[in-house]
Design a protein around this motif. Sequence first.
Motif, PDB file in Angstrom:
ATOM      1  N   ASN A 108       0.813  -1.232   0.000  1.00  9.82           N
ATOM      2  CA  ASN A 108       0.000   0.000   0.000  1.00  9.82           C
ATOM      3  C   ASN A 108       0.841   1.273   0.000  1.00  9.82           C
ATOM      4  OD1 ASN A 108      -1.812  -2.181   1.540  1.00  9.82           O
ATOM      5  ND2 ASN A 108      -3.165  -0.748   0.495  1.00  9.82           N
ATOM      6  N   TYR A 109       1.960   1.277   0.739  1.00 11.22           N
ATOM      7  CA  TYR A 109       2.848   2.444   0.793  1.00 11.22           C
ATOM      8  C   TYR A 109       4.274   1.997   0.552  1.00 11.22           C
ATOM      9  CZ  TYR A 109      -1.121   4.806   2.983  1.00 11.22           C
ATOM     10  OH  TYR A 109      -2.353   5.336   3.241  1.00 11.22           O
ATOM     11  N   ASP A 110       5.024   2.791  -0.194  1.00 13.53           N
ATOM     12  CA  ASP A 110       6.440   2.523  -0.429  1.00 13.53           C
ATOM     13  C   ASP A 110       7.213   3.795  -0.094  1.00 13.53           C
ATOM     14  OD1 ASP A 110       9.039   2.255  -1.639  1.00 13.53           O
ATOM     15  OD2 ASP A 110       8.250   0.591  -2.825  1.00 13.53           O
ATOM     16  N   ASN A 111       7.754   3.839   1.123  1.00 16.42           N
ATOM     17  CA  ASN A 111       8.422   5.061   1.590  1.00 16.42           C
ATOM     18  C   ASN A 111       9.670   5.392   0.786  1.00 16.42           C
ATOM     19  OD1 ASN A 111       6.474   5.496   3.493  1.00 16.42           O
ATOM     20  ND2 ASN A 111       7.744   4.998   5.268  1.00 16.42           N
ATOM     21  N   LYS A 112      10.364   4.374   0.316  1.00 13.82           N
ATOM     22  CA  LYS A 112      11.552   4.630  -0.498  1.00 13.82           C
ATOM     23  C   LYS A 112      11.167   5.374  -1.767  1.00 13.82           C
ATOM     24  CE  LYS A 112      15.303   2.298  -2.972  1.00 13.82           C
ATOM     25  NZ  LYS A 112      15.894   0.984  -3.351  1.00 13.82           N
ATOM     26  N   TYR A 113      10.114   4.918  -2.425  1.00 12.91           N
ATOM     27  CA  TYR A 113       9.633   5.602  -3.623  1.00 12.91           C
ATOM     28  C   TYR A 113       9.256   7.050  -3.299  1.00 12.91           C
ATOM     29  CZ  TYR A 113       6.122   7.328  -6.875  1.00 12.91           C
ATOM     30  OH  TYR A 113       5.400   8.124  -7.723  1.00 12.91           O
ATOM     31  N   GLY A 114       8.529   7.252  -2.204  1.00 14.38           N
ATOM     32  CA  GLY A 114       8.090   8.597  -1.851  1.00 14.38           C
ATOM     33  C   GLY A 114       9.247   9.553  -1.646  1.00 14.38           C
ATOM     34  N   ARG A 115      10.291   9.086  -0.983  1.00 14.69           N
ATOM     35  CA  ARG A 115      11.453   9.954  -0.733  1.00 14.69           C
ATOM     36  C   ARG A 115      12.210  10.250  -2.023  1.00 14.69           C
ATOM     37  NH1 ARG A 115      11.538   6.677   4.084  1.00 14.69           N
ATOM     38  NH2 ARG A 115      10.939   7.977   5.868  1.00 14.69           N
ATOM     39  N   GLN A 116      12.266   9.270  -2.906  1.00 19.88           N
ATOM     40  CA  GLN A 116      12.917   9.508  -4.189  1.00 19.88           C
ATOM     41  C   GLN A 116      12.172  10.576  -4.983  1.00 19.88           C
ATOM     42  OE1 GLN A 116      12.883   5.550  -5.834  1.00 19.88           O
ATOM     43  NE2 GLN A 116      14.915   5.043  -5.044  1.00 19.88           N
ATOM     44  N   CYS A 117      10.845  10.535  -4.944  1.00 17.32           N
ATOM     45  CA  CYS A 117      10.032  11.549  -5.637  1.00 17.32           C
ATOM     46  C   CYS A 117      10.375  12.946  -5.154  1.00 17.32           C
ATOM     47  CB  CYS A 117       8.536  11.304  -5.386  1.00 17.32           C
ATOM     48  SG  CYS A 117       7.858   9.896  -6.239  1.00 17.32           S
ATOM     49  N   ILE A 118      10.379  13.095  -3.849  1.00 16.66           N
ATOM     50  CA  ILE A 118      10.616  14.416  -3.271  1.00 16.66           C
ATOM     51  C   ILE A 118      11.985  14.941  -3.672  1.00 16.66           C
ATOM     52  CG2 ILE A 118      10.856  15.696  -1.114  1.00 16.66           C
ATOM     53  CD1 ILE A 118       8.854  13.749   0.135  1.00 16.66           C
ATOM     54  N   GLU A 119      12.986  14.089  -3.599  1.00 12.34           N
ATOM     55  CA  GLU A 119      14.344  14.534  -3.917  1.00 12.34           C
ATOM     56  C   GLU A 119      14.468  14.918  -5.392  1.00 12.34           C
ATOM     57  OE1 GLU A 119      17.748  16.040  -2.903  1.00 12.34           O
ATOM     58  OE2 GLU A 119      16.323  15.134  -1.480  1.00 12.34           O
ATOM     59  N   GLN A 120      13.774  14.171  -6.269  1.00 16.04           N
ATOM     60  CA  GLN A 120      13.813  14.508  -7.688  1.00 16.04           C
ATOM     61  C   GLN A 120      13.187  15.882  -7.942  1.00 16.04           C
ATOM     62  OE1 GLN A 120      12.952   9.903  -8.639  1.00 16.04           O
ATOM     63  NE2 GLN A 120      12.255  11.273 -10.249  1.00 16.04           N
ATOM     64  N   VAL A 121      12.095  16.168  -7.267  1.00 14.56           N
ATOM     65  CA  VAL A 121      11.443  17.467  -7.447  1.00 14.56           C
ATOM     66  C   VAL A 121      12.312  18.578  -6.867  1.00 14.56           C
ATOM     67  CG1 VAL A 121       9.385  18.841  -6.950  1.00 14.56           C
ATOM     68  CG2 VAL A 121       9.157  16.391  -7.421  1.00 14.56           C
ATOM     69  N   ALA A 122      12.895  18.342  -5.696  1.00 16.93           N
ATOM     70  CA  ALA A 122      13.778  19.344  -5.085  1.00 16.93           C
ATOM     71  C   ALA A 122      14.967  19.643  -5.996  1.00 16.93           C
ATOM     72  CB  ALA A 122      14.256  18.854  -3.717  1.00 16.93           C
ATOM     73  N   ASN A 123      15.521  18.617  -6.600  1.00 21.76           N
ATOM     74  CA  ASN A 123      16.649  18.828  -7.523  1.00 21.76           C
ATOM     75  C   ASN A 123      16.218  19.628  -8.748  1.00 21.76           C
ATOM     76  OD1 ASN A 123      18.486  17.481  -5.909  1.00 21.76           O
ATOM     77  ND2 ASN A 123      18.178  15.498  -6.917  1.00 21.76           N
ATOM     78  N   ALA A 124      15.009  19.363  -9.233  1.00 23.90           N
ATOM     79  CA  ALA A 124      14.504  20.114 -10.387  1.00 23.90           C
ATOM     80  C   ALA A 124      14.340  21.591 -10.047  1.00 23.90           C
ATOM     81  CB  ALA A 124      13.183  19.522 -10.856  1.00 23.90           C
ATOM     82  N   ILE A 125      13.899  21.872  -8.820  1.00 20.41           N
ATOM     83  CA  ILE A 125      13.756  23.262  -8.382  1.00 20.41           C
ATOM     84  C   ILE A 125      15.124  23.927  -8.268  1.00 20.41           C
ATOM     85  CG2 ILE A 125      13.127  24.714  -6.406  1.00 20.41           C
ATOM     86  CD1 ILE A 125      10.709  22.884  -5.985  1.00 20.41           C
ATOM     87  N   ARG A 126      16.077  23.240  -7.657  1.00 22.42           N
ATOM     88  CA  ARG A 126      17.424  23.809  -7.517  1.00 22.42           C
ATOM     89  C   ARG A 126      18.028  24.116  -8.876  1.00 22.42           C
ATOM     90  NH1 ARG A 126      17.907  19.278  -3.874  1.00 22.42           N
ATOM     91  NH2 ARG A 126      17.573  19.953  -1.725  1.00 22.42           N
ATOM     92  N   SER A 127      17.828  23.212  -9.811  1.00 24.51           N
ATOM     93  CA  SER A 127      18.366  23.422 -11.157  1.00 24.51           C
ATOM     94  C   SER A 127      17.699  24.621 -11.829  1.00 24.51           C
ATOM     95  CB  SER A 127      18.154  22.158 -11.997  1.00 24.51           C
ATOM     96  OG  SER A 127      18.596  22.342 -13.313  1.00 24.51           O
ATOM     97  N   GLY A 128      16.393  24.723 -11.690  1.00 20.23           N
ATOM     98  CA  GLY A 128      15.666  25.825 -12.317  1.00 20.23           C
ATOM     99  C   GLY A 128      16.005  27.180 -11.743  1.00 20.23           C
ATOM    100  N   LEU A 129      16.331  27.225 -10.469  1.00 24.20           N
ATOM    101  CA  LEU A 129      16.650  28.506  -9.825  1.00 24.20           C
ATOM    102  C   LEU A 129      17.916  29.138 -10.376  1.00 24.20           C
ATOM    103  CD1 LEU A 129      15.696  27.728  -6.127  1.00 24.20           C
ATOM    104  CD2 LEU A 129      14.736  29.550  -7.539  1.00 24.20           C
ATOM    105  N   LYS A 130      18.718  28.344 -11.073  1.00 29.83           N
ATOM    106  CA  LYS A 130      19.933  28.905 -11.669  1.00 29.83           C
ATOM    107  C   LYS A 130      19.604  29.809 -12.852  1.00 29.83           C
ATOM    108  CE  LYS A 130      22.575  24.754 -10.418  1.00 29.83           C
ATOM    109  NZ  LYS A 130      23.278  23.550 -10.953  1.00 29.83           N
ATOM    110  N   ASN A 131      18.431  29.616 -13.446  1.00 26.84           N
ATOM    111  CA  ASN A 131      18.049  30.407 -14.622  1.00 26.84           C
ATOM    112  C   ASN A 131      16.571  30.810 -14.560  1.00 26.84           C
ATOM    113  OD1 ASN A 131      20.557  30.210 -16.417  1.00 26.84           O
ATOM    114  ND2 ASN A 131      20.141  28.048 -15.982  1.00 26.84           N
ATOM    115  N   PRO A 132      16.194  31.640 -13.597  1.00 25.25           N
ATOM    116  CA  PRO A 132      14.792  32.080 -13.533  1.00 25.25           C
ATOM    117  C   PRO A 132      14.435  32.937 -14.737  1.00 25.25           C
ATOM    118  CG  PRO A 132      16.134  33.343 -12.004  1.00 25.25           C
ATOM    119  CD  PRO A 132      17.016  32.259 -12.547  1.00 25.25           C
TER     120      PRO A 132
END
Length: 441
Positions: free
Chosen positions: A107-131
């Motif tokens: 029903n829940y996969d915590n490893k998957y959930g944490r990977q999702c969050i980190e991928q989104v956080a990385n996408a935000i960090r990358s985007g902030l270099k070129n607003p």
Amino acid sequence: MKIVTFNADVTPELGVPVAYAPARKIITPLFARGVVLLSEEQPVVLCAVDAIGIGNQGYDTWRETLAEAAGTTPERVAVHSLHQHDAPRIDFATGKIMEDQGLGGKNYDNKYGRQCIEQVANAIRSGLKNPQTVTHFGIGKSKVERVASNRRLLGTDGKVRLMRWSKSKSPEAINAPEGLIDPWLRCLCFWDADRPIAVLNYYATHPQSYYGQGDVNYEFVGIAREARNKALPGTLNVYFNGAAGNIAAGKYNDGSSRMRPILAQRVERAMEAAFKTQNKTPVSAADLHWKTEMTALPVSQHLDPEQLQAIVNDQDQTAKERAYAAFRLVWYQRASQGHQIPITCLHLKSASILHLPGELFIEYQLLAQKFAPQRTVCMAAYGDYGPGYICTEIAYSQGGYESSPGASLVSPEVESVLTEVIRRLVTSPQDKKQVKSNAEK
């Protein structure tokens, strides 16, 4: 004003649990996408995730991690699931209980959930270099034809006589009127001169056509969203689900595979029409204002923590039943201890975007629009999934699924709490001046 767009692939691997079964096939990828708005205030993050729900500690962790990535505070991060029923659930506290019971990955996969969050956080960090610079802001809306219908059909006694689900073959359900819905899709567009950078789309309906076998997909709302991305190369289209707790496509959807693209085309047409008819005006960093109300929702009296814990511990119960009990136990513990959920509103020019938790009834969305009739009020629900269905007070005496103990984890008093919070949030300083002026006249 400046903007950062981000888009992360959060497709689960085969075998990862989605809403009702382990993922057996990937029909379409899943995404978490949104924008970071940079103004005279601290950054604001708006994120929409292809997931059935993100709740409790999972919701907190999403906001905390994205806030750190964007250089802001968690209260200025709005994360919402789109509620597709062939997409994962994310709730770390519930997942931890399942792991402790030897049911990790059920029903829940915590490893998957944490990977999702980190991928989104990385996408935000990358985007902030070129607003990107935002010079104009557009507001549009269009009616969605033959998609949404109210799920609760009332009898002459005022009680629910028939539930009209996401799919229906019942002549009575199909022939009954649409009922109370919000038929409008609203879009907010960020421009750099004549180039559209991002479009945020808001519409309220359960997004299911058919589901439940583990065939991962982003459903008909995702198909419409991706079609608009192809129609506008270089522009990020984001979709947020509104107060759709009692809204679904049951009047117009028989659950056959042929209906998914048809429903998608109907939503896509409204997205296109809203974009083409938008009113576009200059915008500056000073036009953005963010408001937050930390709110404790009243916990339902039917929740019994000892009984829930007993179900969690009972090895004779199915993994699904134990997971449901764990989810309710986590919410009870948080809510009974006075945990507060951030309910927020972004004011930008003549638009206001409300961000709320749970599977909210459409009445809240329509009420918010009445509170600010001079503004375009958009609503994103399905924030913190912990409360489950959030009904109107009268609904708890009418019967039906949404207000049942298995579905709603808050008490009927929730309507009075949320009504006042919404009223305070959606009313901008300009609205207050107008009200005062009208009163003086």
